[in-house]
Write a protein that holds these residues in place. Structure first.
Motif, PDB file in Angstrom:
ATOM      1  N   GLY A  93       0.788  -1.228   0.000  1.00 37.20           N
ATOM      2  CA  GLY A  93       0.000   0.000   0.000  1.00 37.20           C
ATOM      3  C   GLY A  93       0.814   1.268   0.000  1.00 37.20           C
ATOM      4  N   ALA A  94       2.146   1.165  -0.047  1.00 39.83           N
ATOM      5  CA  ALA A  94       3.004   2.343   0.003  1.00 39.83           C
ATOM      6  C   ALA A  94       2.775   3.243  -1.209  1.00 39.83           C
ATOM      7  N   GLN A  95       2.778   4.545  -0.959  1.00 42.56           N
ATOM      8  CA  GLN A  95       2.563   5.518  -2.022  1.00 42.56           C
ATOM      9  C   GLN A  95       3.757   6.441  -2.254  1.00 42.56           C
ATOM     10  N   ASP A  96       4.605   6.608  -1.251  1.00 45.98           N
ATOM     11  CA  ASP A  96       5.663   7.616  -1.347  1.00 45.98           C
ATOM     12  C   ASP A  96       7.057   7.023  -1.123  1.00 45.98           C
TER      13      ASP A  96
ATOM     14  N   LEU B 262      10.718  -1.052   9.942  1.00 40.98           N
ATOM     15  CA  LEU B 262      10.116  -0.769   8.639  1.00 40.98           C
ATOM     16  C   LEU B 262       9.203   0.434   8.805  1.00 40.98           C
ATOM     17  N   VAL B 263       9.459   1.489   8.028  1.00 36.56           N
ATOM     18  CA  VAL B 263       8.615   2.688   8.047  1.00 36.56           C
ATOM     19  C   VAL B 263       8.051   2.886   6.643  1.00 36.56           C
ATOM     20  N   VAL B 264       6.735   2.962   6.541  1.00 37.73           N
ATOM     21  CA  VAL B 264       6.056   3.098   5.251  1.00 37.73           C
ATOM     22  C   VAL B 264       5.339   4.446   5.197  1.00 37.73           C
ATOM     23  N   ASP B 265       5.731   5.272   4.230  1.00 32.77           N
ATOM     24  CA  ASP B 265       5.102   6.574   3.980  1.00 32.77           C
ATOM     25  C   ASP B 265       5.142   7.507   5.191  1.00 32.77           C
ATOM     26  N   GLY B 266       5.991   7.224   6.161  1.00 33.05           N
ATOM     27  CA  GLY B 266       6.074   8.077   7.345  1.00 33.05           C
ATOM     28  C   GLY B 266       4.863   7.990   8.242  1.00 33.05           C
TER      29      GLY B 266
ATOM     30  N   LYS C 225      11.613  12.927  -0.632  1.00 35.02           N
ATOM     31  CA  LYS C 225      10.290  12.336  -0.467  1.00 35.02           C
ATOM     32  C   LYS C 225       9.629  12.952   0.764  1.00 35.02           C
ATOM     33  N   ASN C 226       8.371  12.621   0.964  1.00 36.07           N
ATOM     34  CA  ASN C 226       7.605  13.181   2.092  1.00 36.07           C
ATOM     35  C   ASN C 226       7.824  12.310   3.328  1.00 36.07           C
ATOM     36  N   TYR C 227       9.035  12.382   3.884  1.00 42.07           N
ATOM     37  CA  TYR C 227       9.382  11.512   5.005  1.00 42.07           C
ATOM     38  C   TYR C 227       8.651  11.873   6.293  1.00 42.07           C
ATOM     39  N   PHE C 228       8.187  13.110   6.392  1.00 40.50           N
ATOM     40  CA  PHE C 228       7.499  13.537   7.615  1.00 40.50           C
ATOM     41  C   PHE C 228       6.170  14.201   7.269  1.00 40.50           C
ATOM     42  N   PRO C 229       5.186  13.373   6.893  1.00 43.31           N
ATOM     43  CA  PRO C 229       3.849  13.928   6.610  1.00 43.31           C
ATOM     44  C   PRO C 229       3.255  14.513   7.889  1.00 43.31           C
ATOM     45  N   PRO C 230       2.293  15.415   7.763  1.00 43.73           N
ATOM     46  CA  PRO C 230       1.663  15.985   8.965  1.00 43.73           C
ATOM     47  C   PRO C 230       1.125  14.877   9.863  1.00 43.73           C
ATOM     48  N   PRO C 231       1.509  14.861  11.139  1.00 40.98           N
ATOM     49  CA  PRO C 231       1.055  13.773  12.028  1.00 40.98           C
ATOM     50  C   PRO C 231      -0.442  13.862  12.290  1.00 40.98           C
TER      51      PRO C 231
ATOM     52  N   GLN D 278      10.942  -9.087  -3.835  1.00 43.97           N
ATOM     53  CA  GLN D 278      10.033  -8.844  -4.961  1.00 43.97           C
ATOM     54  C   GLN D 278       9.032  -7.739  -4.653  1.00 43.97           C
ATOM     55  N   ALA D 279       8.546  -7.717  -3.414  1.00 47.98           N
ATOM     56  CA  ALA D 279       7.597  -6.670  -3.025  1.00 47.98           C
ATOM     57  C   ALA D 279       8.257  -5.297  -3.053  1.00 47.98           C
ATOM     58  N   LEU D 280       9.491  -5.206  -2.577  1.00 46.92           N
ATOM     59  CA  LEU D 280      10.199  -3.924  -2.564  1.00 46.92           C
ATOM     60  C   LEU D 280      10.547  -3.463  -3.977  1.00 46.92           C
ATOM     61  N   VAL D 281      11.011  -4.383  -4.807  1.00 43.71           N
ATOM     62  CA  VAL D 281      11.347  -4.033  -6.192  1.00 43.71           C
ATOM     63  C   VAL D 281      10.102  -3.559  -6.935  1.00 43.71           C
ATOM     64  N   ALA D 282       8.990  -4.229  -6.716  1.00 44.14           N
ATOM     65  CA  ALA D 282       7.742  -3.833  -7.388  1.00 44.14           C
ATOM     66  C   ALA D 282       7.355  -2.406  -7.021  1.00 44.14           C
ATOM     67  N   LYS D 283       7.493  -2.045  -5.743  1.00 39.66           N
ATOM     68  CA  LYS D 283       7.142  -0.678  -5.337  1.00 39.66           C
ATOM     69  C   LYS D 283       8.139   0.336  -5.896  1.00 39.66           C
ATOM     70  N   GLN D 284       9.415  -0.026  -5.937  1.00 39.90           N
ATOM     71  CA  GLN D 284      10.407   0.887  -6.500  1.00 39.90           C
ATOM     72  C   GLN D 284      10.087   1.178  -7.957  1.00 39.90           C
TER      73      GLN D 284
END
Length: 458
Positions: A107-110, A195-199, A266-272, A130-136
């Motif tokens: 579900g990662a977007q960023d 593991l941090v996904v989309d912040g 990238k948006n490493y720190f989206p508004p909490p 494979q999951a990481l390569v697909a998202k990249q």
């Protein structure tokens, strides 16, 4: 977990220097009555808002002044505030954890930031690759920190396939001194699992990326399996909310300290956003600091315990201060219960820790050994309201030489979940009785004596 890693561990003993654990002095404590301040999605909360949350956390539990006596000290040790408004999910064993992690990756977007000690080239490792390569390839930037010793047995081609897709792969403290980007520090290892996904979502705990976790730890067994085929019992957390930013900062700090290439914008720190009711603190420890923050925090919690201490840990070889803290807690009437392994993948740590069983049992500490699995969990619960889950073992290596990562979660709601998990493990464990232990064989005593000589390095 692997012959090559064992060889490198032996080399570490030869080339590494010495350091010592700190004495946690009481003068670092804030005065009694110092208000504990929390942070929320929009910054620091007022003293009144913080008090309301802490009162709610404490109201359902056994009467205790752990908040007054402990939390201010912990904040003084760690520096970053407790964070309110989080959601915490307790994950047990590899299959459930991997499903949740892979769903978050899908579900990662960023961006995806991943840090791990072990990443095997097996079915599980390939599934993650494979999951990481697909998202990249979809435009989601993936940044990976992998420990050089922990991934020693993983072929270079495995990481090359990741790099070829655009994933930034950073080797932590390379074994090869010619590849060192800073001073060569072979003994310092990155034992974190993050593991941090989309912040917005973070996973952490004890689980590496390896096929040994493919089976659940509570499947019925017709006959006792061979030790090398035992299921692995481990624990992780999935977190969402403002505290994720603290884990993100720890990842980025490691990346920068290792002189990794510039991270893609990238948006490493989206508004909490406030997504739940849990109060959490992120704690990262490194050997570069004057003392392990996780070690100091745990000692503080044990020293503040009033009713109960519940510890489950994979590698138990306590230093004198931790040993004294556990014995002192039992002496003042705290119910101290340890769940430790009955079988292990680390022979030396296993027997080094057993050397202390007799004096702990004599002090009133209860010890149980988890049967039928390789115990790899690292959890603690104090007074039913202070819980921690992470990568930190109770041995000298974790406290002195490793980069480790834990979360502290406050409150009776989460505490009751950890207690229920502890009770299940307890039901699958056998007690170590003092009279029986004093009659243990000469063979075991010799193993303990031999392992004791190496425990500083384990």
């Amino acid at each position: 977990m692997g012959f090559l890693r064992g060889v490198v561990a032996a080399l570490v003993l030869v080339v590494a220097g010495c350091s010592s654990l700190p004495t946690i002095a009481p003068d670092i404590a804030q005065p009694r009555g110092t208000p504990v301040r929390l942070a929320g999605a929009h910054g620091a909360l007022s003293a009144e808002q913080s008090k309301v949350i802490l009162t709610r956390l404490q109201s359902k539990g056994t009467p205790t002044d752990i908040f007054e006596r402990h939390l201010a000290l912990e904040e003084a040790i760690v520096g970053n505030p407790l964070t309110a408004g989080n959601q915490v999910r307790l994950l047990q064993d590899g299959p459930a954890t991997y499903r949740a992690m892979l769903a978050a990756i899908a579900g990662a977007q960023d961006h995806i930031n991943m840090e791990t000690y072990i990443l095997e080239d097996d079915a599980v490792g390939q599934q993650f690759a494979q999951a990481l390569v697909a998202k990249q390839r979809q435009g989601v930037q993936v940044n990976l920190i992998r420990d050089s010793v922990g991934t020693l047995g993983t072929p270079a081609a495995f990481f090359q396939q990741l790099a070829d897709s655009g994933i930034q792969v950073l080797e932590f403290n390379p074994i090869n001194p010619l590849l060192a980007r800073k001073s060569w520090e072979l003994n310092q290892r990155d034992h974190r699992k993050l593991l941090v996904v989309d912040g917005r979502t973070a996973f952490l705990g004890g689980i590496n990326i390896s096929g040994v976790y493919s089976g659940g730890s509570r499947k019925p067994k017709i006959a006792a399996p061979a030790e090398d085929s035992l299921a692995w019992r481990d624990t992780d957390l999935q977190l969402q909310g403002p505290v994720v930013a603290d884990f993100q900062k720890l990842f980025i700090a490691t990346w920068e300290a290792q002189k990794g290439p510039p991270l893609a914008a990238k948006n490493y720190f989206p508004p909490p956003e406030r997504v739940g009711q849990q109060v959490v603190r992120a704690i990262g420890s490194t050997p570069d600091e004057p003392f392990s923050q996780i070690y100091a925090t745990l000692l503080s919690a044990i020293g503040s315990a009033e009713t109960s201490i519940r510890i489950t840990n994979a590698y138990f070889a306590p230093d004198p201060q931790l040993l004294a803290a556990l014995k002192a807690a039992a002496a003042r009437g705290v119910d101290v219960v340890l769940i430790l392994p009955s079988q292990t993948d680390s022979w030396l740590v296993f027997h080094a820790g057993r050397r202390y069983y007799e004096q702990l049992l004599q002090a009133g500490v209860k010890i149980y050994q988890r049967r039928g699995v390789i115990l790899h969990s690292k959890t603690a619960l104090i007074d039913g309201v202070w819980a921690t889950v992470g990568s930190t073992n109770l041995d000298w290596r974790s406290f002195l030489h490793n980069h480790e990562l834990n979360a502290v979660v406050l409150g009776t709601d989460f505490g009751s979940q950890v207690q229920a998990m502890f009770d299940k493990d307890l039901a699958a464990s056998d007690p170590v009785l003092l009279a029986d232990w004093q009659r243990r064989s000469i063979d075991l005593r010799l193993k303990e004596w031999f392992a004791r000589a190496w425990e500083y390095w384990l």
